[in-house]
Design a protein around this motif. Structure first.
Motif, PDB file in Angstrom:
ATOM      1  N   VAL A  49      -7.004   4.030   7.556  1.00 25.77           N
ATOM      2  CA  VAL A  49      -6.564   3.500   8.849  1.00 25.77           C
ATOM      3  C   VAL A  49      -7.530   3.964   9.932  1.00 25.77           C
ATOM      4  CG1 VAL A  49      -4.707   3.539  10.576  1.00 25.77           C
ATOM      5  CG2 VAL A  49      -4.141   3.507   8.130  1.00 25.77           C
ATOM      6  N   SER A  50      -7.915   3.034  10.809  1.00 25.48           N
ATOM      7  CA  SER A  50      -8.734   3.400  11.972  1.00 25.48           C
ATOM      8  C   SER A  50      -8.183   2.707  13.215  1.00 25.48           C
ATOM      9  CB  SER A  50     -10.201   3.022  11.729  1.00 25.48           C
ATOM     10  OG  SER A  50     -10.315   1.652  11.429  1.00 25.48           O
ATOM     11  N   PHE A 106      -4.479  -1.436  14.950  1.00 19.36           N
ATOM     12  CA  PHE A 106      -4.176  -0.619  13.775  1.00 19.36           C
ATOM     13  C   PHE A 106      -4.949  -1.237  12.612  1.00 19.36           C
ATOM     14  CE2 PHE A 106      -1.476   0.592  10.133  1.00 19.36           C
ATOM     15  CZ  PHE A 106      -1.268   1.939  10.376  1.00 19.36           C
ATOM     16  N   MET A 107      -6.189  -0.757  12.436  1.00 19.94           N
ATOM     17  CA  MET A 107      -7.102  -1.382  11.470  1.00 19.94           C
ATOM     18  C   MET A 107      -6.899  -0.765  10.090  1.00 19.94           C
ATOM     19  SD  MET A 107      -8.851  -3.470  13.368  1.00 19.94           S
ATOM     20  CE  MET A 107     -10.343  -3.844  12.482  1.00 19.94           C
ATOM     21  N   ILE A 108      -6.786  -1.624   9.079  1.00 22.94           N
ATOM     22  CA  ILE A 108      -6.584  -1.088   7.726  1.00 22.94           C
ATOM     23  C   ILE A 108      -7.701  -1.547   6.791  1.00 22.94           C
ATOM     24  CG2 ILE A 108      -4.086  -0.907   8.014  1.00 22.94           C
ATOM     25  CD1 ILE A 108      -3.837  -3.370   6.161  1.00 22.94           C
ATOM     26  N   SER A 109      -7.997  -0.706   5.824  1.00 19.58           N
ATOM     27  CA  SER A 109      -9.039  -1.020   4.843  1.00 19.58           C
ATOM     28  C   SER A 109      -8.433  -1.773   3.657  1.00 19.58           C
ATOM     29  CB  SER A 109      -9.651   0.287   4.320  1.00 19.58           C
ATOM     30  OG  SER A 109      -8.722   0.952   3.474  1.00 19.58           O
ATOM     31  N   VAL A 110      -9.288  -2.261   2.777  1.00 19.37           N
ATOM     32  CA  VAL A 110      -8.791  -2.753   1.492  1.00 19.37           C
ATOM     33  C   VAL A 110      -8.324  -1.523   0.697  1.00 19.37           C
ATOM     34  CG1 VAL A 110     -10.234  -4.832   1.422  1.00 19.37           C
ATOM     35  CG2 VAL A 110     -11.110  -2.699   0.481  1.00 19.37           C
ATOM     36  N   PRO A 111      -7.413  -1.727  -0.256  1.00 18.13           N
ATOM     37  CA  PRO A 111      -6.899  -0.554  -0.982  1.00 18.13           C
ATOM     38  C   PRO A 111      -7.931   0.091  -1.902  1.00 18.13           C
ATOM     39  CG  PRO A 111      -5.615  -2.553  -1.507  1.00 18.13           C
ATOM     40  CD  PRO A 111      -6.764  -2.971  -0.673  1.00 18.13           C
ATOM     41  N   VAL A 112      -7.855   1.408  -1.985  1.00 12.05           N
ATOM     42  CA  VAL A 112      -8.602   2.158  -2.998  1.00 12.05           C
ATOM     43  C   VAL A 112      -7.543   2.767  -3.911  1.00 12.05           C
ATOM     44  CG1 VAL A 112     -10.057   4.172  -3.421  1.00 12.05           C
ATOM     45  CG2 VAL A 112     -10.519   2.690  -1.461  1.00 12.05           C
ATOM     46  N   VAL A 113      -7.698   2.590  -5.214  1.00  9.69           N
ATOM     47  CA  VAL A 113      -6.684   3.105  -6.133  1.00  9.69           C
ATOM     48  C   VAL A 113      -7.254   4.263  -6.938  1.00  9.69           C
ATOM     49  CG1 VAL A 113      -5.202   2.550  -8.111  1.00  9.69           C
ATOM     50  CG2 VAL A 113      -5.497   0.884  -6.271  1.00  9.69           C
ATOM     51  N   VAL A 114      -6.506   5.351  -6.996  1.00  9.15           N
ATOM     52  CA  VAL A 114      -6.917   6.474  -7.850  1.00  9.15           C
ATOM     53  C   VAL A 114      -5.838   6.713  -8.905  1.00  9.15           C
ATOM     54  CG1 VAL A 114      -8.308   7.591  -6.074  1.00  9.15           C
ATOM     55  CG2 VAL A 114      -5.939   8.257  -6.338  1.00  9.15           C
ATOM     56  N   GLN A 115      -6.284   7.170 -10.048  1.00  6.69           N
ATOM     57  CA  GLN A 115      -5.349   7.450 -11.140  1.00  6.69           C
ATOM     58  C   GLN A 115      -5.168   8.954 -11.278  1.00  6.69           C
ATOM     59  OE1 GLN A 115      -5.859   5.372 -14.893  1.00  6.69           O
ATOM     60  NE2 GLN A 115      -7.254   3.928 -13.939  1.00  6.69           N
TER      61      GLN A 115
END
Lengths: 150, 123
Positions: A49-50, A106-115
């Motif tokens: 979020v930025s 309220f700027m949002i990025s594309v999702p980053v997924v971690v396992q």
């Protein structure tokens, strides 16, 4: 972070699960955690979020919940690829919906997924995050809000 | 039959939209996971209708709408996005989108939005 800000994300979680075939979701009382020990289940979808708020919002869930949620959404393929897709999509939807309150700054990025490993989630060590516990069916998950306002 | 292209970086969402068209007057002719792929698929398949996500890697939905409008301004674009603020919706409409559906959505809402979008078109 104000109670009203937290409520925006709580509403987003409820709205998301209301669109599944098993609508009933329960949310626990939000609590604070230190960022040097981020909470995480098997898969975590992180949205950066930025803007006036900076940090991240993430949705973290166990495999079993994601598998069940896929089926509940009508998706018969419950392999790892779709679980990764889903956990990112839930995080994206909850964060994106927050713009109805916070506006397009309220700027949002594309999702980053971690396992798995919580140490893959990098949060500002000087801050604390709010955890919103999510209970759906017999499973537990969480939405974590790690934001500072400028 | 109307030809539909689905643009979304989520495979689950693409498949959900695709499943919802079974038995309808809309045929899915292409899917794409970002704006760049969408432009290539658009040129190949010339869809009448496009569902468009906004938050995508490489080329986002707003930029893609602008490019699609240059290729064919008659294309009916329904934005399907989690970005639920009014300004984003208005921006998408200014760029050429004809409708906006907020995620999360169900089949009924999607069906109604597509019906509203395509009403009056010869199928």
């Amino acid at each position: 972070m104000s109670e009203a800000t937290l409520q925006v994300f709580i509403d987003g979680v409820v709205r998301y699960f209301e669109h599944t075939s098993d609508k009933e979701v329960k949310l626990g009382t939000p609590y604070l955690i230190d960022n040097n020990a981020p909470a995480a289940f098997d898969y975590t979808g992180i949205i950066g979020v930025s803007g006036p708020y900076r940090g991240c919002v993430y949705f973290t869930a166990p495999r079993a919940l994601l598998r069940h949620l896929l089926l509940s959404l009508g998706e018969p393929e419950t392999g790892t690829e779709n679980m990764i897709d889903l956990v990112g999509e839930v995080a994206n939807t909850i964060s994106g919906n927050a713009r109805s309150e916070f506006g397009n700054e309220f700027m949002i990025s594309v999702p980053v997924v971690v396992q798995g490993a919580p140490d893959s989630i990098h949060l500002p060590k000087s801050l604390r995050s709010y955890v919103i516990p999510v209970y759906w069916k017999a499973y537990s998950a969480a939405v974590v809000i790690s934001l500072t306002s400028y | 039959m109307l030809k539909l292209m689905i643009v979304d970086d989520s495979n689950i969402i693409r498949r959900k939209i695709e499943r919802a068209q079974q038995g309808s007057h809309i045929q899915v002719v292409a899917t794409a996971r970002n704006g760049n792929d969408a432009l290539a698929e658009f040129k190949k398949h010339q869809p009448d209708v496009v569902t468009m996500d906004l938050t995508m890697p490489e080329m986002d939905g707003i930029e893609c709408i602008e490019e699609l409008m240059k290729l064919n301004p008659e294309t009916l674009i329904l934005v399907i996005s989690a970005l639920s603020d009014k300004a984003t919706g208005i921006e998408a409409l200014h760029k050429g989108a004809r409708g906006f559906l907020c995620k999360p959505f169900d089949e009924e809402k999607l069906g109604n939005a597509l019906k509203e979008l395509t009403e009056g078109l010869h199928v």
